[in-house]
Design an enzyme around this catalytic site. Structure first.
Site, mmCIF file in Angstrom:
data_model
loop_
_atom_site.group_PDB
_atom_site.id
_atom_site.type_symbol
_atom_site.label_atom_id
_atom_site.label_comp_id
_atom_site.label_asym_id
_atom_site.label_seq_id
_atom_site.Cartn_x
_atom_site.Cartn_y
_atom_site.Cartn_z
ATOM 1 N N HIS A 94 -6.294 -8.261 10.408
ATOM 2 C CA HIS A 94 -4.768 -8.411 9.862
ATOM 3 C C HIS A 94 -4.783 -7.490 8.337
ATOM 4 C CE1 HIS A 94 -0.026 -10.403 9.405
ATOM 5 N NE2 HIS A 94 -1.475 -10.993 8.369
ATOM 6 N N ASP A 97 -3.379 -17.101 1.946
ATOM 7 C CA ASP A 97 -1.997 -16.547 2.353
ATOM 8 C C ASP A 97 -1.172 -16.340 1.014
ATOM 9 O OD1 ASP A 97 -0.352 -15.320 3.673
ATOM 10 O OD2 ASP A 97 -0.196 -16.949 4.976
#
Ligand code: HEM
Length: 400
Positions: free
Chosen positions: A309, A213
């Site tokens: 996403h 991330d």
């Protein structure tokens, strides 16, 4: 030798890792363990921007919001920011404040940063409503919001980060003590990231879902980085006291980990559009390869699904909207429903929330595959002024 030393891996402006009389490259050689360097790294308090924005992610973090006490106004707020600045400067350089608790006595500054921001309500409390920037207009409501107002917003916001838990806690207590009679804690959130030195080489962090991330983040070396992340001096209708500042959007995002962890790996990867193992796009390559958003699989379907996403949040899909995501993970035990109260203290930085967080969250709100597995539980928007010049305190250009 010093192999495996991971200190200040990215965006190292204003960071120093050398002890007096010691050269940085030599740390870790001569038998000194890497931990010494982790502890010795300090971040500059003064500068164009406040510390804690482009500083590499620290392993510990505290986010705290304060409300001014009844009767406290502009004068008390200015005195508080002055006290906080003195404390932050001392602690960030590894000095103990007066009447110290001793909690961090044996540790170095450990990349401590203390960052200060103003919430929308601060300006009414201090009689400064006419100087409130448009950037603090309330965020729109999103359909998936489940926000707790008691854990949201606040007059003042402090972000503390350090590569040591005791150093971070020490700073937190000092900041709370300085608040004195002028301000009271409204909410506090505690977070963490991977420790420096835990991986063999510097790597992008993972979140509590296990995903790599931070890959798509703009880099301080990008030509448009400053324009996207920091408020420009003298222009764009932004108030002068915000020059060199930035807006922080804070969201406490609960991860529904029991549901997520039941999802098979291939389905998890389709939710993001990237491989879990190394963060590479499902369309191939390595972590840093661009997503091929048009590529079709043998079944004639998009390899990176429509609701993935990373497709929805990509700047190309959002008129170039960009933000710097700089989160901490959190874990506050097991909730009343028996599921982990864990997730992401999402903090993102941008020159203008209406061109950063808002358009991206609007799109995510309409159909992000991740939304089934997360819940936004608290929200804050804060104007973080530019860094203090030598001799100045944070926010002085607004408050004096
Ligand atoms: C990218 C996870 C919430 C904006 C990513 C990636 C992951 C991820 C794994 C791909 C790797 C990367 O580029 O960093 C999550 C999780 C969230 C969350 C677990 C909630 C718990 C959000 C929110 C926003 C957001 C609320 C903003 C409104 C972005 C952006 C990118 C991204 C802008 C980069 C896209 C690109 O540059 O291509 N996120 N995210 N994310 N996410 Fe999230």
């Amino acid at each position: 030798g010093a192999a495996g030393l991971v200190v200040g891996a990215a965006g190292g402006a204003g960071i120093s890792a050398a002890l007096p009389g010691e050269d940085t490259a030599g740390a870790g050689a001569g038998g000194a363990p890497a931990l010494t360097t982790v502890g010795a790294t300090s971040v500059m308090f003064h500068g164009k921007h406040q510390a804690g924005i482009t500083t590499p992610l620290q392993s510990r973090g505290h986010l705290v919001a304060f409300d001014l006490a009844p009767g406290a106004g502009r004068k008390e707020a200015a005195a508080l920011l002055r006290r906080w600045s003195v404390t932050a400067k001392a602690l960030m350089s590894g000095k103990a404040p007066a009447e110290d608790t001793g909690v961090a006595l044996d540790a170095g500054p450990s990349s401590l940063t203390v960052t200060f921001g103003f919430g929308r309500t601060f300006f009414d409390r201090t009689g400064l409503t006419s100087r409130r920037p448009a950037g603090l207009d309330p965020l729109p409501a999103f359909s998936s919001d489940a926000l707790d107002p008691r854990r949201s917003e606040g007059d003042l916001w402090v972000q503390i980060g350090a590569d040591d838990a005791l150093v971070a806690f020490h700073a937190l207590r000092a900041v709370q003590k300085d608040a004195g009679d002028a301000a009271r804690v409204r909410w506090q959130m505690n977070g963490f990231n991977r420790s420096a030195g835990a991986t063999a080489k510097p790597m992008t962090a993972r979140n509590l879902m296990g995903q790599v991330d931070g890959t798509g983040n703009p880099k301080p070396t990008d030509p448009d980085f400053d324009r996207r992340i920091f408020v420009p001096a003298g222009g764009g209708g932004a108030p002068e006291w915000m020059a060199g500042g930035s807006y922080a959007v804070v969201r406490r995002i609960r991860m529904l980990l029991d549901d997520w962890e039941k999802l098979p790996l291939d389905r998890q990867e389709q939710v993001i559009g990237r491989r879990k193992s190394d963060g590479a796009p499902l369309t191939g390559g390595t972590e840093t390869t661009e997503l091929d958003l048009n590529k079709l699989g043998p079944d004639g379907k998009l390899v990176i699904p429509d609701n993935a996403h990373s497709r929805i949040s990509a700047p190309e899909q959002n008129g170039g909207a960009a933000m710097l995501r700089r989160p901490f993970s959190f874990h506050d035990g097991i909730g009343p429903d028996g599921t982990p109260d864990a997730g992401l203290l999402f903090v993102c930085w941008q020159a203008d929330p209406l061109r950063g967080f808002v358009p991206v969250q609007r799109k995510l709100d309409r159909g992000d595959a991740l939304s089934t597995f997360i819940r936004h539980e608290a929200s804050g928007l804060f104007a973080v002024p530019g860094g203090p010049a030598e001799g100045e305190y944070v926010g002085q250009r607004l408050l004096e």
